[in-house]
Design a protein around this motif. Structure first.
Motif, short mmCIF file in Angstrom:
data_model
loop_
_atom_site.label_atom_id
_atom_site.label_comp_id
_atom_site.label_asym_id
_atom_site.label_seq_id
_atom_site.Cartn_x
_atom_site.Cartn_y
_atom_site.Cartn_z
N ASN A 1 0.84 -1.20 0.00
CA ASN A 1 0.00 0.00 0.00
C ASN A 1 0.87 1.26 0.00
N TRP A 2 1.33 1.66 -1.18
CA TRP A 2 2.26 2.79 -1.26
C TRP A 2 1.60 4.13 -0.94
N GLY A 3 0.28 4.20 -1.05
CA GLY A 3 -0.41 5.44 -0.67
C GLY A 3 -0.16 5.80 0.79
N ARG A 4 -0.09 4.77 1.63
CA ARG A 4 0.15 5.02 3.05
C ARG A 4 1.60 5.47 3.28
N GLY B 1 4.83 10.45 -7.73
CA GLY B 1 3.58 10.63 -7.00
C GLY B 1 2.34 10.11 -7.70
N ALA B 2 2.50 9.17 -8.63
CA ALA B 2 1.36 8.58 -9.33
C ALA B 2 1.60 7.08 -9.48
N PRO B 3 0.54 6.30 -9.69
CA PRO B 3 0.71 4.85 -9.79
C PRO B 3 1.62 4.47 -10.96
N PRO C 1 5.66 16.19 -3.20
CA PRO C 1 4.81 14.99 -3.25
C PRO C 1 4.65 14.43 -4.67
N TYR C 2 4.83 15.30 -5.67
CA TYR C 2 4.64 14.84 -7.04
C TYR C 2 5.95 14.51 -7.73
N ILE D 1 0.23 -3.17 -8.36
CA ILE D 1 0.73 -3.62 -7.06
C ILE D 1 0.76 -5.14 -6.96
N LEU E 1 3.26 7.46 1.15
CA LEU E 1 3.25 8.87 0.80
C LEU E 1 2.51 9.71 1.85
N ALA E 2 1.44 9.17 2.39
CA ALA E 2 0.72 9.90 3.44
C ALA E 2 1.63 10.10 4.65
N ILE F 1 5.00 10.26 4.59
CA ILE F 1 6.04 11.23 4.23
C ILE F 1 5.50 12.65 4.39
#
Lengths: 385, 385
Positions: A303-306, A336-338, A320-321, A342, A308-309, A311
């Motif tokens: 879960n890479w979104g977590r 910062g994008a998929p 972030p981008y 996964i 970045l959240a 960071i």
């Protein structure tokens, strides 16, 4: 393969009745010299246990002749009675060895708030028994006697030309050292004075134990002691010595990580492209302390979104981008994008390598952590009951 | 008992196919005026979702005519395509209502990294459907359509003489607001200009949502919007208005805490005797984020040693040997030493009141958190799979 591998050291481990299981719970490590040079680092937690307060004074003059350690009680927040227990323990060891109590480091681990008269009596009589049981092959007994929720003894040795350095460690929970880690004793027969021991130990722990952050919870009792007997008669170059201490600390930190309470993954978070090493450490630690990310890894979910959240909650320099994240070699997030799907990430191995590219500089750091599991919750909800 | 309780508002909630369950997932709240004054606070996470970046611009002039919200996708770290999706969503709502897209706040919640063409198409068509379904009794439908892992809709109302203020909230995980919380929409028919709305909202959220720290993980999408229609024709005194906003936010924060993912305890950590309110908040938050303490509470273990170990990691002014800790009224630690036996503490109720006395000043703060449970780990290890 222990604290008695280097020449000039004896050790022992005995059962003093502190653990309800009857397992060994008092350990002793003695430096027979000719040198008694030593250095130590302690927890940076401002709530310090009595043995830490005592031992900081002991090590101030760079001379330590013995380290006595008990499991089965942290002797922290036990009032002046608890500090007196630590003092009496050092005196019992000093009397038995014919050395000053002021040269005896004391370490304790176990439940905070325990340290009554029964505890005191058992620690002191156990310390005398340990002195009587000293042996130049006793390292393994000592390493066993300091365990709490650890599943096995943790020892390592680094051999060099004519001298060596060995160590033992304990620690499975409350594992997020500030300037130190759980209880660690390192012994070397190199001839190194205490000021250089101190420098080598601080450089080594700064990049090893300090970057282990299993559960974000800093202990009140963390202590790392390095004893040098000079029994080899060899004084290695400082750089070589520091490298050996660092290698040993790294091996022990890995053993701690692999045995962290309830964990099913060892997660190494490598942060690259940071503006500074401080930034890299802050970012790595923030990810290492994010319960949502840690629970996702337990569920084999990359879960890479977590990531970045996590960071985003730091003060580190980043855009972030323009952040990249790879897991076990698969780049799941670019700028910062998929990126890759996964499901290409295989999280079935115990070890997970998370590579974070901040793309703003050249500094790097790796923080080691574990996942958040049912077993972690179970062990830590039942620990003191 | 909803965002349509105050006069001048309509709302709706529809199913747009974002959730695989077919449950409602797009909500719309519209301010029919006569005033369109508004204020908002957003996440302080530096990794911000596209709807947050958009909505910060929308609210800058203090005018908001509608808030469109979707669950089933956070639209965060979805690249420029994702930002365009947010913009197109606001335009669809603006077209349907005959207002400028620049007066439409957009909020999203769900998995980070989701926001493809299918997501875009469904959000936009759902927004049009929501505009067609607007009703002055639609508050409950809207509150239902914004839920993710929440077990139920969260709404509250504060009634005053001739005017009222109501709100809805969602949030169950990633619940540690920085300057805001998860998605919250508040509506009032009081006649209050946007600068005073802003002041009241910031004062209210600072002591309510900001002090909720369920799992230490700050979201990328947190948004709290306050809309004022002036339809009551009443301008309350600012102090009375701020008190009402604070009371409403506090009620909603309590609803969020009580429904936190997998939790079995609501823990209110009241820190007293602090040198400053900042110190009190830092101490409370440090305890609230200590996994060992949270797991102990799950196990009905009043482990005050973990409370003191957590305090020791802060920069707050305190003396470890002058700290008192009570749990549910039983003083288990006095002056950093054991006091009453821990088995006098009854942790069977869902609510646990932890009272920490730092004894160095007169400042206080209460941080609200939850325990760390098997169910939390389970829900968050399985969330995106």
């Amino acid at each position: 393969m222990s604290v008695t591998t280097a020449k000039g050291f004896e050790a022992s481990g005995v059962a003093a009745g502190l653990k309800s299981t009857g397992a060994p719970d008092v350990a002793l490590v003695v430096n027979r010299g000719p040198s008694a040079a030593a250095a130590a680092v302690f927890t940076s937690n401002r709530s310090k246990a009595n043995p830490v307060i005592w031992s900081q004074q002991v090590v101030a003059d760079g001379v330590v002749r013995a380290v006595v350690l008990n499991s089965g009680g942290a002797n922290c927040f036990t009032g002046s009675f608890g500090f007196q227990t630590t003092h009496l323990t050092a005196e019992a060891v000093g009397d038995a060895l014919g050395v000053s109590a002021g040269d005896v480091v004391v370490c304790s681990t176990g439940l905070i708030g325990t340290g009554d008269q029964v505890f005191r009596d058992r620690v002191i009589s156990g310390s005398r028994d340990a002195a009587a049981a000293l042996d130049d092959g006793g390292g393994n007994d000592a390493a066993t006697a300091i365990l709490t929720t650890d599943s096995h003894a943790k020892q390592a040795v680094v051999e060099r030309d004519g001298w060596s350095i060995g160590g033992m460690a304990k620690g499975a929970g409350m594992l997020a050292p500030g300037l130190a880690t759980m209880l660690v004793v390192l012994t070397t027969d190199a001839d190194v004075p205490s000021d250089l021991l101190d420098r080598a130990l601080r450089e080594a722990t700064c990049v090893t134990f300090d970057r282990l952050d299993s559960d974000g919870c800093m202990s009140t009792n963390d202590t790392v002691v390095l004893l040098a007997s000079a029994a080899s008669g060899i004084t290695p170059p400082q750089l070589e010595f520091t490298a050996a201490v660092t290698e040993l600390c790294s091996q022990l930190a890995t053993l701690l990580q692999q045995d962290a309470e309830g964990s099913s993954h060892d997660i190494d978070i490598e942060v690259t492209g940071a503006h500074s090493e401080t930034d890299a450490v802050e970012v790595g630690r923030s990810i290492a302390r994010n319960n949502l990310f840690k629970a996702a890894v337990f569920g084999n979910d990359p879960n890479w979104g977590r990531v970045l959240a996590a960071i985003g909650t730091t003060t580190a320099e980043f855009d972030p981008y323009n952040v990249d994240v790879s897991m076990n070699g698969v780049r799941v997030c670019s700028e910062g994008a998929p990126d890759r799907p996964i499901d290409e990430v295989d999280l079935s191995p115990r070890r997970l390598h998370v590579l974070v590219g901040l793309n703003v500089g050249a500094a790097t750091a790796t923080i080691r952590t574990n996942d958040l599991t049912h077993d972690y919750v179970h062990e830590n909800s039942a620990y003191s009951s």
